[in-house]
Design a protein around this motif. Structure first.
Motif, PDB file in Angstrom:
ATOM      1  N   PRO A  68      12.636  -5.826  -5.801  1.00 29.22           N
ATOM      2  CA  PRO A  68      11.916  -5.613  -4.535  1.00 29.22           C
ATOM      3  C   PRO A  68      11.362  -4.154  -4.786  1.00 29.22           C
ATOM      4  CG  PRO A  68      14.077  -6.470  -4.131  1.00 29.22           C
ATOM      5  CD  PRO A  68      14.180  -6.301  -5.539  1.00 29.22           C
ATOM      6  N   ALA A  69      10.094  -3.904  -4.221  1.00 28.67           N
ATOM      7  CA  ALA A  69       9.381  -2.610  -4.470  1.00 28.67           C
ATOM      8  C   ALA A  69       9.223  -2.024  -5.615  1.00 28.67           C
ATOM      9  CB  ALA A  69      10.352  -1.606  -3.711  1.00 28.67           C
ATOM     10  N   ALA A  70       9.447  -2.986  -6.810  1.00 25.25           N
ATOM     11  CA  ALA A  70       8.943  -2.494  -8.059  1.00 25.25           C
ATOM     12  C   ALA A  70       7.493  -1.984  -8.070  1.00 25.25           C
ATOM     13  CB  ALA A  70       8.943  -3.799  -9.073  1.00 25.25           C
ATOM     14  N   THR A  71       6.751  -2.379  -7.480  1.00 25.08           N
ATOM     15  CA  THR A  71       5.249  -2.162  -7.563  1.00 25.08           C
ATOM     16  C   THR A  71       5.077  -0.481  -7.191  1.00 25.08           C
ATOM     17  OG1 THR A  71       4.149  -4.383  -7.262  1.00 25.08           O
ATOM     18  CG2 THR A  71       2.934  -2.484  -6.712  1.00 25.08           C
ATOM     19  N   ALA A  72       5.822  -0.540  -5.821  1.00 26.95           N
ATOM     20  CA  ALA A  72       5.831   0.927  -5.362  1.00 26.95           C
ATOM     21  C   ALA A  72       6.590   1.950  -6.056  1.00 26.95           C
ATOM     22  CB  ALA A  72       6.486   0.947  -4.041  1.00 26.95           C
ATOM     23  N   TRP A  73       7.582   1.585  -6.864  1.00 29.27           N
ATOM     24  CA  TRP A  73       8.127   2.644  -7.646  1.00 29.27           C
ATOM     25  C   TRP A  73       7.552   2.906  -8.960  1.00 29.27           C
ATOM     26  CZ3 TRP A  73      10.214   4.800  -4.083  1.00 29.27           C
ATOM     27  CH2 TRP A  73      11.065   4.373  -3.245  1.00 29.27           C
ATOM     28  N   ALA A  74       6.959   1.908  -9.749  1.00 31.12           N
ATOM     29  CA  ALA A  74       6.256   1.897 -10.848  1.00 31.12           C
ATOM     30  C   ALA A  74       4.888   2.846 -10.493  1.00 31.12           C
ATOM     31  CB  ALA A  74       5.626   0.626 -11.414  1.00 31.12           C
ATOM     32  N   ARG A  75       4.203   2.402  -9.277  1.00 31.99           N
ATOM     33  CA  ARG A  75       3.276   3.190  -9.095  1.00 31.99           C
ATOM     34  C   ARG A  75       3.303   4.775  -8.866  1.00 31.99           C
ATOM     35  NH1 ARG A  75       1.058   0.098  -5.013  1.00 31.99           N
ATOM     36  NH2 ARG A  75      -0.132  -0.942  -6.389  1.00 31.99           N
ATOM     37  N   GLU A  76       4.670   4.924  -8.272  1.00 32.22           N
ATOM     38  CA  GLU A  76       4.804   6.436  -8.221  1.00 32.22           C
ATOM     39  C   GLU A  76       5.217   7.194  -9.442  1.00 32.22           C
ATOM     40  OE1 GLU A  76       9.084   8.350  -6.502  1.00 32.22           O
ATOM     41  OE2 GLU A  76       7.994   7.595  -4.764  1.00 32.22           O
ATOM     42  N   ALA A  95       2.694  -6.665 -10.944  1.00 38.55           N
ATOM     43  CA  ALA A  95       1.482  -7.103 -10.247  1.00 38.55           C
ATOM     44  C   ALA A  95       1.455  -8.667 -10.759  1.00 38.55           C
ATOM     45  CB  ALA A  95       0.320  -6.262 -10.873  1.00 38.55           C
ATOM     46  N   VAL A  96       1.961  -8.749 -11.868  1.00 36.34           N
ATOM     47  CA  VAL A  96       1.736 -10.298 -12.339  1.00 36.34           C
ATOM     48  C   VAL A  96       2.834 -11.154 -11.447  1.00 36.34           C
ATOM     49  CG1 VAL A  96       2.500 -12.077 -14.125  1.00 36.34           C
ATOM     50  CG2 VAL A  96       1.400  -9.923 -14.642  1.00 36.34           C
ATOM     51  N   PHE A  97       4.056 -10.574 -11.190  1.00 34.86           N
ATOM     52  CA  PHE A  97       5.122 -11.146 -10.014  1.00 34.86           C
ATOM     53  C   PHE A  97       4.663 -11.222  -8.836  1.00 34.86           C
ATOM     54  CE2 PHE A  97       7.806 -10.571 -13.921  1.00 34.86           C
ATOM     55  CZ  PHE A  97       8.385 -11.778 -14.038  1.00 34.86           C
ATOM     56  N   THR A  98       3.726 -10.252  -8.415  1.00 32.07           N
ATOM     57  CA  THR A  98       3.155 -10.401  -7.002  1.00 32.07           C
ATOM     58  C   THR A  98       2.102 -11.326  -6.846  1.00 32.07           C
ATOM     59  OG1 THR A  98       3.497  -8.001  -6.849  1.00 32.07           O
ATOM     60  CG2 THR A  98       1.864  -8.743  -5.235  1.00 32.07           C
ATOM     61  N   LYS A 103       1.175 -12.891  -3.200  1.00 32.26           N
ATOM     62  CA  LYS A 103       1.182 -12.012  -2.436  1.00 32.26           C
ATOM     63  C   LYS A 103      -0.098 -10.775  -2.893  1.00 32.26           C
ATOM     64  CE  LYS A 103       4.814 -12.988   0.128  1.00 32.26           C
ATOM     65  NZ  LYS A 103       4.588 -13.391   1.737  1.00 32.26           N
ATOM     66  N   GLY A 104      -0.451 -11.070  -4.033  1.00 26.78           N
ATOM     67  CA  GLY A 104      -1.439 -10.392  -4.646  1.00 26.78           C
ATOM     68  C   GLY A 104      -2.701 -11.271  -5.283  1.00 26.78           C
ATOM     69  N   THR A 105      -3.380 -10.800  -5.819  1.00 26.75           N
ATOM     70  CA  THR A 105      -4.611 -11.598  -6.647  1.00 26.75           C
ATOM     71  C   THR A 105      -4.272 -11.808  -8.321  1.00 26.75           C
ATOM     72  OG1 THR A 105      -6.015  -9.746  -6.898  1.00 26.75           O
ATOM     73  CG2 THR A 105      -6.098 -10.965  -4.914  1.00 26.75           C
ATOM     74  N   GLU A 107      -6.854 -11.556 -10.276  1.00 31.95           N
ATOM     75  CA  GLU A 107      -7.520 -10.563 -10.911  1.00 31.95           C
ATOM     76  C   GLU A 107      -7.036  -9.306 -11.058  1.00 31.95           C
ATOM     77  OE1 GLU A 107      -9.576 -14.093  -9.122  1.00 31.95           O
ATOM     78  OE2 GLU A 107      -8.246 -12.590  -8.397  1.00 31.95           O
ATOM     79  N   ALA A 108      -6.188  -8.700  -9.839  1.00 33.50           N
ATOM     80  CA  ALA A 108      -5.572  -7.425 -10.150  1.00 33.50           C
ATOM     81  C   ALA A 108      -4.844  -7.110 -10.984  1.00 33.50           C
ATOM     82  CB  ALA A 108      -5.217  -7.142  -8.475  1.00 33.50           C
ATOM     83  N   ALA A 109      -4.041  -8.240 -11.049  1.00 31.16           N
ATOM     84  CA  ALA A 109      -2.812  -8.438 -12.094  1.00 31.16           C
ATOM     85  C   ALA A 109      -3.521  -8.420 -13.598  1.00 31.16           C
ATOM     86  CB  ALA A 109      -1.817  -9.680 -11.872  1.00 31.16           C
ATOM     87  N   ASP A 110      -4.557  -9.115 -13.708  1.00 32.70           N
ATOM     88  CA  ASP A 110      -5.147  -9.207 -15.040  1.00 32.70           C
ATOM     89  C   ASP A 110      -5.649  -7.833 -15.435  1.00 32.70           C
ATOM     90  OD1 ASP A 110      -7.347  -9.437 -16.684  1.00 32.70           O
ATOM     91  OD2 ASP A 110      -6.774 -11.238 -16.983  1.00 32.70           O
ATOM     92  N   GLU A 111      -6.229  -7.201 -14.519  1.00 34.62           N
ATOM     93  CA  GLU A 111      -6.970  -5.952 -14.646  1.00 34.62           C
ATOM     94  C   GLU A 111      -5.856  -4.785 -15.036  1.00 34.62           C
ATOM     95  OE1 GLU A 111      -9.574  -2.430 -12.431  1.00 34.62           O
ATOM     96  OE2 GLU A 111      -9.420  -4.239 -11.510  1.00 34.62           O
ATOM     97  N   ALA A 112      -4.684  -4.849 -14.199  1.00 37.07           N
ATOM     98  CA  ALA A 112      -3.471  -3.925 -14.537  1.00 37.07           C
ATOM     99  C   ALA A 112      -3.108  -4.210 -15.841  1.00 37.07           C
ATOM    100  CB  ALA A 112      -2.285  -4.102 -13.567  1.00 37.07           C
ATOM    101  N   CYS A 113      -2.850  -5.525 -16.406  1.00 40.80           N
ATOM    102  CA  CYS A 113      -2.327  -5.539 -17.917  1.00 40.80           C
ATOM    103  C   CYS A 113      -3.182  -5.150 -18.878  1.00 40.80           C
ATOM    104  CB  CYS A 113      -2.163  -7.256 -17.867  1.00 40.80           C
ATOM    105  SG  CYS A 113      -0.749  -7.827 -17.016  1.00 40.80           S
TER     106      CYS A 113
END
Length: 315
Positions: A68-76, A95-98, A103-105, A107-113
């Protein structure tokens, strides 16, 4: 071969730990607890210490990314260290798991990877993220291309080969049982191409389990069909070879070895060899995995406990 471990004992207390994706990585379990509370410095140290042990790095990043909240802490973390490939990779896999949770797109996960891959080109982990993403959202061509990118960086990548086997097993389900199906050829090829001590030696067993999942879902779980699937000449050969490999090598050092042991124990029970399955259950301990105990549509918790009881004679 080392002596067998002591009996399981206190099984009920350990049942609460079943299906933890961290498996037997105690260091990862401790770091994950702190990461979920926002203390990402321990995750930073863990990934730095993991280095280029690519199977272990992939395992640890995937487990942390599911929290939980992996995106928030990784972004920080990434804000504090904008050039950190570890932070970018963790954020990308989160982002992939989101996206997989809808819960996410994609496309966003692809770009982040792809951003993470550019920061550390030798790392197969961002490409593992893309492989997981294309498993659900991509074409077969994209999936194959991402697998090739992972394998180009780590030829024996455990998680990637399991994903490829699962994908190939889903081709041509209508033909039914076919000992010449391409998933078996791929698994045999990958095992033969790997060093003698590689856990990919168990990959042909994974292929039989994944094909069983597909066929049982399409054609039903009749006892006769299951018996034919697991007792055919090719199945017997790969099960014997994989079990002999485990007896000789016992790769306890691999981060995903309990995945292989769960598949092998499941296969040995399906083959009708509970004594051999019992030895595997002792090694598995509390580190059960949802696959293959959920195949094709079972409650994995109930299925695992019933299988373990049957093998150990505690039913």
């Amino acid at each position: 071969m080392s002596p067998p471990p002591p009996p399981l004992g206190r099984a009920r207390k350990r049942d609460a730990q079943l299906f933890d994706p961290a498996l037997c990585d105690a260091e990862l379990v401790d770091v994950r607890t702190q990461f979920t509370q926002g203390r990402w410095s321990k995750a930073r140290s863990l990934l730095v210490g993991t280095g280029d042990d690519w199977d272990r790095r992939g395992h640890r990043v995937v487990v942390l990314a599911q929290t939980p909240a992996a995106t928030a802490w990784a972004r920080e973390w990434l804000l504090a260290e904008p050039e950190s490939a570890d932070a970018a990779t963790l954020l990308a896999c989160a982002a992939v798991f989101t996206a997989l949770r809808r819960k996410g797109t994609p496309e966003a996960a692809d770009e982040a990877c792809r951003r993470a891959a550019a920061l550390l080109p030798a790392d197969p982990t961002p490409w593992l993220g893309l492989l997981m993403l294309s498993r659900t959202f991509g074409t077969e061509e994209e999936f194959s291309r991402h697998f090739d990118q992972v394998r180009a960086r780590h030829r024996e990548h455990h998680h990637a080969h399991h994903l490829m086997v699962a994908k190939l097993a889903e081709r041509n389900p209508a033909v039914g049982y076919d000992p010449l199906h391409e998933v078996y050829d791929f698994a045999a090829w990958a095992a033969e191409e790997s060093p003698a001590d590689s856990p990919l030696a168990v990959l042909p067993v994974i292929a039989h389990a994944e094909r069983y999942r597909v066929l049982a879902a399409v054609h039903g779980r009749s006892p006769d069909a299951a018996a034919a699937h697991w007792s055919g000449r090719r199945a017997r050969q790969v099960l014997r070879s994989a079990f002999d490999w485990w007896l000789e090598w016992e790769r306890e050092d691999h981060p995903r070895n309990r995945v292989d042991l769960n598949f092998l124990a499941h296969a040995k029970l399906c083959e009708g060899r509970p004594a051999e399955a019992a030895a595997l259950f002792h090694r598995i301990g509390s580190h059960a995995t949802r696959a293959p105990w959920s195949y094709p549509d079972l409650d994995p918790h109930k299925a695992f406990l019933a299988a373990r009881s049957a093998a150990l004679g505690t039913a």
